[in-house]
Motif scaffolding. Structure first.
Motif, PDB file in Angstrom:
ATOM      1  N   UNK A  93       2.736  -5.012  17.308  1.00 62.43           N
ATOM      2  CA  UNK A  93       2.532  -4.787  16.004  1.00 62.43           C
ATOM      3  C   UNK A  93       0.925  -4.639  15.611  1.00 62.43           C
ATOM      4  N   UNK A  94       0.711  -3.840  14.646  1.00 64.16           N
ATOM      5  CA  UNK A  94      -0.698  -3.522  14.071  1.00 64.16           C
ATOM      6  C   UNK A  94      -0.718  -3.817  12.619  1.00 64.16           C
ATOM      7  N   UNK A  95      -1.883  -3.775  12.071  1.00 69.08           N
ATOM      8  CA  UNK A  95      -1.929  -3.745  10.578  1.00 69.08           C
ATOM      9  C   UNK A  95      -2.775  -2.304  10.408  1.00 69.08           C
ATOM     10  N   UNK A  96      -2.189  -1.586   9.619  1.00 71.71           N
ATOM     11  CA  UNK A  96      -2.927  -0.206   9.386  1.00 71.71           C
ATOM     12  C   UNK A  96      -3.538  -0.143   8.074  1.00 71.71           C
ATOM     13  N   UNK A  97      -4.583   0.696   7.983  1.00 71.97           N
ATOM     14  CA  UNK A  97      -5.181   1.015   6.463  1.00 71.97           C
ATOM     15  C   UNK A  97      -4.489   2.373   6.242  1.00 71.97           C
ATOM     16  N   UNK A 171      -2.784  -4.853  -2.441  1.00 67.54           N
ATOM     17  CA  UNK A 171      -2.374  -5.894  -1.348  1.00 67.54           C
ATOM     18  C   UNK A 171      -1.428  -7.055  -2.012  1.00 67.54           C
ATOM     19  N   UNK A 172      -0.618  -7.652  -1.166  1.00 62.98           N
ATOM     20  CA  UNK A 172       0.237  -8.806  -1.311  1.00 62.98           C
ATOM     21  C   UNK A 172      -0.319 -10.101  -1.202  1.00 62.98           C
ATOM     22  N   UNK A 173       0.141 -11.279  -1.742  1.00 64.99           N
ATOM     23  CA  UNK A 173      -0.467 -12.591  -1.660  1.00 64.99           C
ATOM     24  C   UNK A 173      -0.049 -13.275  -0.347  1.00 64.99           C
ATOM     25  N   UNK A 174      -0.366 -12.343   0.759  1.00 61.66           N
ATOM     26  CA  UNK A 174       0.169 -12.880   2.070  1.00 61.66           C
ATOM     27  C   UNK A 174      -1.344 -13.640   2.459  1.00 61.66           C
ATOM     28  N   UNK A 175      -1.406 -14.871   3.236  1.00 67.65           N
ATOM     29  CA  UNK A 175      -2.783 -15.242   3.428  1.00 67.65           C
ATOM     30  C   UNK A 175      -3.720 -14.310   4.381  1.00 67.65           C
ATOM     31  N   UNK A 176      -3.008 -13.694   5.221  1.00 71.67           N
ATOM     32  CA  UNK A 176      -3.676 -12.753   5.983  1.00 71.67           C
ATOM     33  C   UNK A 176      -4.374 -11.354   5.113  1.00 71.67           C
ATOM     34  N   UNK A 177      -3.676 -10.778   4.237  1.00 71.27           N
ATOM     35  CA  UNK A 177      -4.190 -10.098   3.384  1.00 71.27           C
ATOM     36  C   UNK A 177      -5.133 -10.311   2.125  1.00 71.27           C
ATOM     37  N   UNK A 178      -4.980 -11.455   1.704  1.00 74.14           N
ATOM     38  CA  UNK A 178      -5.949 -12.272   0.836  1.00 74.14           C
ATOM     39  C   UNK A 178      -7.247 -12.131   1.678  1.00 74.14           C
ATOM     40  N   UNK A 179      -7.267 -12.360   2.774  1.00 75.81           N
ATOM     41  CA  UNK A 179      -8.608 -12.403   3.537  1.00 75.81           C
ATOM     42  C   UNK A 179      -9.014 -11.103   3.759  1.00 75.81           C
ATOM     43  N   UNK A 180      -8.270 -10.039   4.225  1.00 76.71           N
ATOM     44  CA  UNK A 180      -8.897  -8.685   4.598  1.00 76.71           C
ATOM     45  C   UNK A 180      -9.260  -7.994   3.245  1.00 76.71           C
ATOM     46  N   UNK A 181      -8.549  -7.965   2.118  1.00 75.75           N
ATOM     47  CA  UNK A 181      -8.770  -7.510   1.049  1.00 75.75           C
ATOM     48  C   UNK A 181      -9.988  -7.886   0.372  1.00 75.75           C
ATOM     49  N   UNK A 182     -10.211  -9.189   0.458  1.00 74.70           N
ATOM     50  CA  UNK A 182     -11.413  -9.974  -0.307  1.00 74.70           C
ATOM     51  C   UNK A 182     -12.799  -9.273   0.407  1.00 74.70           C
ATOM     52  N   UNK A 220      -3.173  -3.365   4.148  1.00 73.78           N
ATOM     53  CA  UNK A 220      -1.947  -4.568   4.486  1.00 73.78           C
ATOM     54  C   UNK A 220      -0.660  -3.667   4.816  1.00 73.78           C
ATOM     55  N   UNK A 221      -0.835  -2.715   5.619  1.00 72.20           N
ATOM     56  CA  UNK A 221       0.362  -1.946   6.062  1.00 72.20           C
ATOM     57  C   UNK A 221       0.612  -2.536   7.673  1.00 72.20           C
ATOM     58  N   UNK A 222       1.813  -3.318   7.598  1.00 72.34           N
ATOM     59  CA  UNK A 222       1.971  -3.714   8.881  1.00 72.34           C
ATOM     60  C   UNK A 222       3.159  -2.715   9.808  1.00 72.34           C
ATOM     61  N   UNK A 223       2.782  -2.185  10.682  1.00 72.61           N
ATOM     62  CA  UNK A 223       3.414  -1.065  11.448  1.00 72.61           C
ATOM     63  C   UNK A 223       3.276  -1.485  13.183  1.00 72.61           C
ATOM     64  N   UNK A 224       4.579  -0.635  13.885  1.00 74.55           N
ATOM     65  CA  UNK A 224       5.345   0.010  13.341  1.00 74.55           C
ATOM     66  C   UNK A 224       6.610  -0.495  12.839  1.00 74.55           C
ATOM     67  N   UNK A 225       6.808  -1.897  12.948  1.00 68.47           N
ATOM     68  CA  UNK A 225       8.050  -2.545  12.614  1.00 68.47           C
ATOM     69  C   UNK A 225       8.302  -3.203  11.263  1.00 68.47           C
ATOM     70  N   UNK A 226       7.319  -3.902  10.934  1.00 66.76           N
ATOM     71  CA  UNK A 226       7.437  -4.627   9.762  1.00 66.76           C
ATOM     72  C   UNK A 226       7.565  -4.093   8.509  1.00 66.76           C
ATOM     73  N   UNK A 227       6.902  -2.941   8.506  1.00 65.94           N
ATOM     74  CA  UNK A 227       6.864  -2.053   7.091  1.00 65.94           C
ATOM     75  C   UNK A 227       7.517  -0.907   7.332  1.00 65.94           C
ATOM     76  N   UNK A 228       8.523  -0.775   8.461  1.00 65.79           N
ATOM     77  CA  UNK A 228       9.245   0.442   8.842  1.00 65.79           C
ATOM     78  C   UNK A 228       9.934   1.260   7.740  1.00 65.79           C
ATOM     79  N   UNK A 229      10.284   0.564   7.005  1.00 64.97           N
ATOM     80  CA  UNK A 229      11.270   1.330   5.819  1.00 64.97           C
ATOM     81  C   UNK A 229      10.368   1.764   4.678  1.00 64.97           C
TER      82      UNK A 229
END
Ligand code: PBE
Length: 268
Positions: A93-97, A171-182, A220-229
């Motif tokens: 899995x990867x996190x995409x912009x 972004x969503x208030x997931x801990x990882x995304x709070x870090x990257x977005x800030x 905060x786009x988790x791909x290819x699977x987590x946010x596939x839909x």
């Protein structure tokens, strides 16, 4: 169906997070793939989930959560992923912009920076641990950028500073995304001169905002699977700037003292 002996130890519960997150969808699928018919996936938030994890660990109770890496919980506690032999949670899995269409023409500086931005789970972990230790997300991002000047310079080198142009991130208030977005907000503002708004929303609006053009980008786009839909729905209305982090992971997670090692064991 009362479930087996394993399920009853956990009160037949898997502790989840917000219903719009990809990991809740993957977990619903895992429950089908592994026939976890007697189990219930509990909705909540990342904050509620980590609070329950903390409480369980303090009393050494069994608990199963929907977990992901990078996350500070792996630094704070001794945890393990349950094996996933059916690969329901994907393989790599990867996190995409993701940017709105037209951002490149209209805000070339922000676009170039967002396109270059790429870091490691360890780097993100430093911000997450600082926030978990009580720092505000803004302060933790600022400290990180100050300490890692070389990284910030790689991402911003040669880019023309702007003069207070508005830029919106979602972004969503997931801990990882709070870090990257800030961190993005800090660099876009302090180094590049943007007036940045970071919208904290649910996962659906995070994607629709970029697709409709109301939001400029999300990291905060988790791909290819987590946010596939979400991806299959919006891929023609957004621009994928590629991974900002590789080697990330999602799955079912338990404290190391829990005597289960594979998702397959959960219906025993
Ligand atoms: N997560 C963290 C998100 C993506 C980032 C794994 C909780 C999810 O959609 O499941």
């Amino acid at each position: 169906n009362q479930g087996g002996i394993v399920a009853s130890k956990f009160h037949n519960q898997i502790i989840g997070i917000d219903p719009g997150s990809g990991i809740m969808k993957s977990t619903a699928k895992a429950m089908q793939d592994y026939k976890l018919d007697s189990w219930k996936l509990i909705e909540g938030s990342s904050t509620a989930m980590t609070a329950m994890l903390d409480k369980a660990i303090k009393s050494k109770e069994p608990i199963i959560i929907t977990g992901w890496t990078p996350h500070w919980m792996f630094t704070k506690y001794d945890l393990k992923y349950l094996d996933d032999p059916k690969k329901t949670y994907g393989e790599s899995e990867e996190i995409h912009t993701i940017a709105r269409k037209g951002l490149g023409q209209e805000q070339p500086t922000a676009y170039a920076f967002l396109d270059r931005f790429k870091w490691t789970p360890e780097e993100m972990g430093e911000i997450m641990v600082a926030i978990q230790g009580g720092q505000s997300p803004e302060e933790a991002a600022k400290d990180w950028a100050t300490k890692h000047r070389d990284r910030v310079q790689e991402w911003t080198k040669g880019l023309a500073k702007v003069n207070g142009q508005k830029l919106t991130l979602s972004y969503v208030a997931w801990d990882s995304e709070i870090a990257s977005t800030n961190l993005l907000q800090y660099v876009l503002h302090e180094e590049l001169g943007y007036d940045v708004t970071s919208l904290q929303v649910e996962a659906g609006p995070m994607w629709t905002g970029v697709a409709s053009g109301d939001v400029d980008a999300t990291a905060s786009a988790w791909l290819p699977l987590t946010h596939a839909d979400y991806w299959s729905k919006y891929k023609n209305q957004v621009e994928d700037l590629g991974p900002n982090m590789t080697g990330v992971r999602t799955g079912l997670v338990v404290p190391a003292y829990v005597d289960v090692s594979s998702i397959e064991d959960l219906n025993k």
